[in-house]
Write a protein that holds these residues in place. Structure first.
Motif, mmCIF file in Angstrom:
data_model
loop_
_atom_site.group_PDB
_atom_site.id
_atom_site.type_symbol
_atom_site.label_atom_id
_atom_site.label_comp_id
_atom_site.label_asym_id
_atom_site.label_seq_id
_atom_site.Cartn_x
_atom_site.Cartn_y
_atom_site.Cartn_z
ATOM 1 N N UNK A 120 -22.781 -16.123 4.332
ATOM 2 C CA UNK A 120 -23.950 -15.775 3.524
ATOM 3 C C UNK A 120 -23.650 -15.546 2.063
ATOM 4 N N UNK A 121 -22.367 -15.697 1.656
ATOM 5 C CA UNK A 121 -21.993 -15.474 0.260
ATOM 6 C C UNK A 121 -22.057 -16.786 -0.512
ATOM 7 N N UNK A 122 -22.685 -16.745 -1.681
ATOM 8 C CA UNK A 122 -22.793 -17.925 -2.540
ATOM 9 C C UNK A 122 -22.404 -17.552 -3.958
ATOM 10 N N UNK A 123 -21.639 -18.432 -4.603
ATOM 11 C CA UNK A 123 -21.184 -18.202 -5.976
ATOM 12 C C UNK A 123 -21.868 -19.215 -6.884
ATOM 13 N N UNK A 124 -22.475 -18.740 -7.971
ATOM 14 C CA UNK A 124 -23.249 -19.636 -8.829
ATOM 15 C C UNK A 124 -22.975 -19.352 -10.305
ATOM 16 N N UNK A 125 -22.997 -20.389 -11.147
ATOM 17 C CA UNK A 125 -22.872 -20.169 -12.596
ATOM 18 C C UNK A 125 -24.116 -19.465 -13.126
ATOM 19 N N UNK A 170 -22.212 -13.717 -7.766
ATOM 20 C CA UNK A 170 -22.125 -13.889 -6.317
ATOM 21 C C UNK A 170 -23.339 -13.246 -5.662
ATOM 22 N N UNK A 171 -23.944 -13.981 -4.750
ATOM 23 C CA UNK A 171 -25.085 -13.453 -3.987
ATOM 24 C C UNK A 171 -24.730 -13.429 -2.506
ATOM 25 N N UNK A 172 -25.109 -12.353 -1.854
ATOM 26 C CA UNK A 172 -24.939 -12.225 -0.411
ATOM 27 C C UNK A 172 -26.326 -12.220 0.209
ATOM 28 N N UNK A 173 -26.607 -13.251 0.991
ATOM 29 C CA UNK A 173 -27.940 -13.435 1.567
ATOM 30 C C UNK A 173 -29.022 -13.362 0.497
ATOM 31 N N UNK A 174 -28.703 -13.939 -0.675
ATOM 32 C CA UNK A 174 -29.681 -14.030 -1.748
ATOM 33 C C UNK A 174 -29.703 -12.877 -2.724
ATOM 34 N N UNK A 175 -29.012 -11.774 -2.407
ATOM 35 C CA UNK A 175 -29.006 -10.601 -3.274
ATOM 36 C C UNK A 175 -27.739 -10.566 -4.135
ATOM 37 N N UNK A 190 -8.434 -15.493 -18.014
ATOM 38 C CA UNK A 190 -8.657 -14.054 -17.921
ATOM 39 C C UNK A 190 -9.928 -13.742 -17.157
ATOM 40 N N UNK A 191 -9.876 -12.707 -16.339
ATOM 41 C CA UNK A 191 -11.050 -12.225 -15.612
ATOM 42 C C UNK A 191 -11.616 -11.033 -16.382
ATOM 43 N N UNK A 192 -12.849 -11.161 -16.823
ATOM 44 C CA UNK A 192 -13.500 -10.118 -17.609
ATOM 45 C C UNK A 192 -14.758 -9.654 -16.875
ATOM 46 N N UNK A 193 -15.044 -8.363 -16.997
ATOM 47 C CA UNK A 193 -16.264 -7.789 -16.419
ATOM 48 C C UNK A 193 -16.320 -7.993 -14.895
ATOM 49 N N UNK A 194 -15.150 -8.047 -14.238
ATOM 50 C CA UNK A 194 -15.137 -8.207 -12.788
ATOM 51 C C UNK A 194 -15.830 -7.013 -12.149
ATOM 52 N N UNK A 195 -16.851 -7.267 -11.335
ATOM 53 C CA UNK A 195 -17.669 -6.171 -10.815
ATOM 54 C C UNK A 195 -18.235 -6.487 -9.455
ATOM 55 N N UNK A 196 -18.277 -5.491 -8.581
ATOM 56 C CA UNK A 196 -18.972 -5.599 -7.291
ATOM 57 C C UNK A 196 -19.915 -4.409 -7.152
#
Length: 199
Positions: A120-125, A170-175, A190-196
């Motif tokens: 259910x995880x989707x990664x989008x620009x 990243x969206x999980x089941x659309x959220x 570089x990874x910037x503003x990495x957040x969950x």
């Protein structure tokens, strides 16, 4: 390639420089120092300073006066390559105060371990229209107050159209559940503003 402190420092210099390449901003690059003016409340930086003793006071004074003319708050970044090494102490004579210290962490590509994909995880620009959703995730993960959310959006908007930057949501089941910004510069990504989003 072994990633050194110099790689990390130059990478951050490029991150600052990218802000100055955005429309309506200014970027100054010289052997003595570099600066970026964005017109925002917190994103005006001086960096990569290499000043001789006889040039130190005149250059600092001229730089401070330039940003004062614009009524723009100014952050002066001091790092491993800064000259003189005690520049921070000299800046205190002009009213600067240490606000924060930052560390850069590195990982060689060969050390990356694959992780199982979550159902259910989707990664989008992130397009300009998706900026608010991206910024909301970063704000929630970093406890950024609502009063500063507009500033965060302003920061990211400066880099959205620049090819060296990629912003992902990243969206999980659309959220929306996670966000980050990728910057390729100085031979590293570089990874910037990495957040969950907290559960």
């Amino acid at each position: 390639m072994d990633v050194t402190d110099r790689h990390v420092e130059v990478h951050h210099f490029e991150a600052f420089s990218s802000l100055g390449r955005a429309e309506g901003c200014q970027l100054h690059l010289s052997p003595e120092l570099c600066w970026v003016y964005t017109g925002t409340a917190e994103l005006n930086h001086v960096f990569a300073a290499r000043l001789s003793p006889e040039r130190l006071d005149p250059v600092v004074l001229e730089t401070v006066q330039r940003f004062a003319f614009w009524h723009a708050p100014l952050t002066w970044v001091v790092g491993p390559s800064t000259q003189p090494p005690d520049l921070g102490q000299h800046l205190e004579r002009f009213g600067f105060r240490l606000r924060e210290s930052r560390l850069g962490m590195t990982l060689e590509p060969g050390a990356l371990q694959p992780a199982p994909w979550v159902e259910g995880l989707a990664l989008e620009p992130v397009p300009p229209a998706g900026l608010k959703a991206w910024a909301k995730v970063v704000a929630l993960a970093n406890a950024i107050p609502r009063t500063r959310l507009a500033l965060l959006e302003e920061v990211v908007a400066l880099t959205l159209e620049q090819p060296a930057w990629r912003h992902l949501l990243a969206r999980l089941d659309g959220e929306p559940v996670a966000a980050l910004g990728l910057l390729e510069a100085a031979g590293v990504v570089g990874l910037h503003w990495l957040a969950t989003v907290p559960k």
